[in-house]
Design an enzyme around this catalytic site. Structure first.
Site, PDB file in Angstrom:
ATOM      1  N   SER A  84      29.369  14.921  29.999  1.00 35.32           N
ATOM      2  CA  SER A  84      27.464  14.100  29.334  1.00 35.32           C
ATOM      3  C   SER A  84      27.077  12.538  29.223  1.00 35.32           C
ATOM      4  CB  SER A  84      26.830  15.219  28.980  1.00 35.32           C
ATOM      5  OG  SER A  84      27.054  16.785  29.333  1.00 35.32           O
ATOM      6  N   LYS A  87      24.589  11.211  31.153  1.00 34.91           N
ATOM      7  CA  LYS A  87      23.093  11.294  31.697  1.00 34.91           C
ATOM      8  C   LYS A  87      21.583  10.627  31.005  1.00 34.91           C
ATOM      9  CE  LYS A  87      24.024  16.532  30.813  1.00 34.91           C
ATOM     10  NZ  LYS A  87      24.153  17.571  29.939  1.00 34.91           N
ATOM     11  N   TYR A 209      26.968  14.989  40.813  1.00 36.34           N
ATOM     12  CA  TYR A 209      26.592  15.281  38.920  1.00 36.34           C
ATOM     13  C   TYR A 209      28.100  15.710  38.646  1.00 36.34           C
ATOM     14  CZ  TYR A 209      25.884  17.981  34.664  1.00 36.34           C
ATOM     15  OH  TYR A 209      26.236  18.528  33.338  1.00 36.34           O
ATOM     16  N   TYR A 261      21.333  18.045  22.180  1.00 39.54           N
ATOM     17  CA  TYR A 261      20.680  18.979  22.002  1.00 39.54           C
ATOM     18  C   TYR A 261      20.346  20.137  21.087  1.00 39.54           C
ATOM     19  CZ  TYR A 261      24.293  18.199  26.083  1.00 39.54           C
ATOM     20  OH  TYR A 261      25.076  17.557  26.639  1.00 39.54           O
ATOM     21  N   VAL A 279      31.137  17.447  25.924  1.00 38.19           N
ATOM     22  CA  VAL A 279      32.204  18.807  26.082  1.00 38.19           C
ATOM     23  C   VAL A 279      33.431  17.653  25.803  1.00 38.19           C
ATOM     24  CG1 VAL A 279      30.364  20.076  26.202  1.00 38.19           C
ATOM     25  CG2 VAL A 279      31.957  19.363  27.836  1.00 38.19           C
TER      26      VAL A 279
END
Length: 421
Positions: A84, A87, A209, A261, A279
């Site tokens: 991630s 992103k 993605y 997050y 992660v």
């Protein structure tokens, strides 16, 4: 293990054959942080993507790269999947290609306060809450320029490689593992499609993605990528502009509010740096205008953030004084030197002129002229690296005021830094 890195810059200069004590000391400081953070033994390696479960939980590394292009690192330098952390960089790429308003039609700006893989869609618009959660990132991936999936995937890999300053490679095993176990992400994509927010078919968006998440990076790659955002979109090692300054600024804004997050609020209080976790165990953190930082340790907490990475960056922010909202005791003066010769008051100005530094300069000029016999005041901008538009407006207005009371005002601006009044 301490591993000092030879400083690199976009334009290499001959250097004397002397030890780089600054690099040694900074890297030693990073090594000390690793020792402190290693006391954290909690967390679990991610296993919902099976290939990630093979990561060595004992590997731990950190790197920093300044906006001057100098890099330092300590600990492990093994490659891992970016996950991630990709992103924000893809978001910046799409912002540059389509513009903020077009992107905002499909992805929002607000923290979700929920886990990274939650169904966080606005009830009235169907937009994902922000581009840092999976739902928003999948929509952003669908908006990547390219005629088809192959071109979109190639463009993502090329831009992230430009951020890192080297060619990044795809981890095929991680990609296969993502593809085999990514049903929840497919479900999020179908919800976005049903809301009219997905720009391509679900399978296309998901493939782009998964590909971006499966790129391999090191902690130094993350540090350079972060420093590129810190440097307004210019890679400080290669000297290449990767994204525009507005795209870098908007991306840092999203990382500040949403990058960690449902830990983002506490993160900003305790660490105070725009950041993004993955992660795979990596975290990129950024001090705008100064540094990019990369850290990696695979065991994660319940929110999906690296346990040791969070600890190391908390210590780093505290001991290196990097909190974004720290309060300096006094602003740095933009005035490098003043002189008075034959009725001419010369002010040599340095660095970047923003509102605060321009305010200091204007007050110096008005205070001096109020207490002196009218003559000539000369402002020399030859050592100024950048001037914001407000600088030209305030200095020109000040010049007009001083002329009214009998002063001659001269501005030495050979680089044409000032905008018209």
């Amino acid at each position: 293990m301490l591993t000092p890195v030879t400083p690199t810059t976009a334009s290499a200069r001959p250097q004397p054959d002397l030890p780089d004590h600054a690099a040694d000391h900074i890297s030693a400081g990073l090594a000390d942080l690793l020792i402190t953070a290693c006391r954290q033994h909690g967390g679990r390696v991610a296993d919902y993507i099976p290939e990630l479960a093979t990561a060595d939980p004992n590997r731990f590394g950190i790197a920093m790269t300044s906006v001057l292009g100098r890099s330092y690192r300590a600990g492990d330098h093994t490659a891992f999947s970016i996950q991630s952390i990709s992103k924000p960089f893809v978001y910046a790429m799409v912002l540059d290609a389509l513009g903020l308003e077009e992107v905002a039609n499909n992805v929002g700006f607000e923290p979700s306060g929920e886990p990274f893989n939650a169904i966080s869609l606005e009830p009235d618009t169907g937009r994902p809450d922000n581009p840092m959660i999976n739902a928003g990132a999948i929509v952003i991936s669908s908006m990547v320029p390219g005629a088809d999936v192959e071109h979109q995937g190639h463009n993502v890999q090329a831009v992230l490689s430009a951020f890192a300053g080297r060619d990044l490679h795809l981890d095929d095993a991680v990609l296969a593992s993502e593809t085999a176990t990514g049903d929840r992400n497919r479900a999020l994509a179908y919800l976005a499609l049903a809301a009219g927010r997905l720009a391509t078919p679900v399978d296309h968006a998901i493939e782009v993605y998964f590909r971006q998440c499966s790129l391999e990076v090191t902690v130094e790659d993350l540090a350079i990528m972060g420093s590129t955002l810190a440097h307004g979109g210019i890679n400080p090692v290669t000297g290449d502009r990767v994204v525009s300054e507005p795209a870098a600024r908007h991306t840092l804004s999203m990382m500040t509010s949403c990058g960690m997050y449902d830990y983002s609020g506490e993160w900003m209080v305790r660490v105070g740096l725009p950041a993004k976790s993955g992660v795979g165990g990596g975290i990129v953190a950024i001090l705008p205008g100064q540094f990019g930082i990369g850290v990696h340790s695979a065991p994660l907490d319940q929110r999906g953030n690296s346990v040791r990475g969070v600890e190391a960056l908390t210590e780093l922010s505290d001991h290196f004084g990097m909190h974004l909202l720290r309060h300096p005791r006094s602003p740095l003066s933009p005035i490098a030197e003043t002189s008075d010769v034959d009725g001419v008051h010369t002010v040599i100005v340095r660095g970047e002129l923003d509102f605060v530094s321009t305010e200091q300069l204007v007050h110096h000029l008005t205070d001096h002229c109020a207490s002196a016999t009218p003559g000539t005041v000369r402002v020399d901008l030859s050592a100024v690296t950048r001037a914001r538009p407000i600088t030209g407006r305030l200095l020109n207005a000040t010049a007009d005021d001083l002329r009214v009371v009998g002063w001659e005002f001269q501005m030495l601006d050979s680089a044409c830094l000032l905008s018209p009044a």
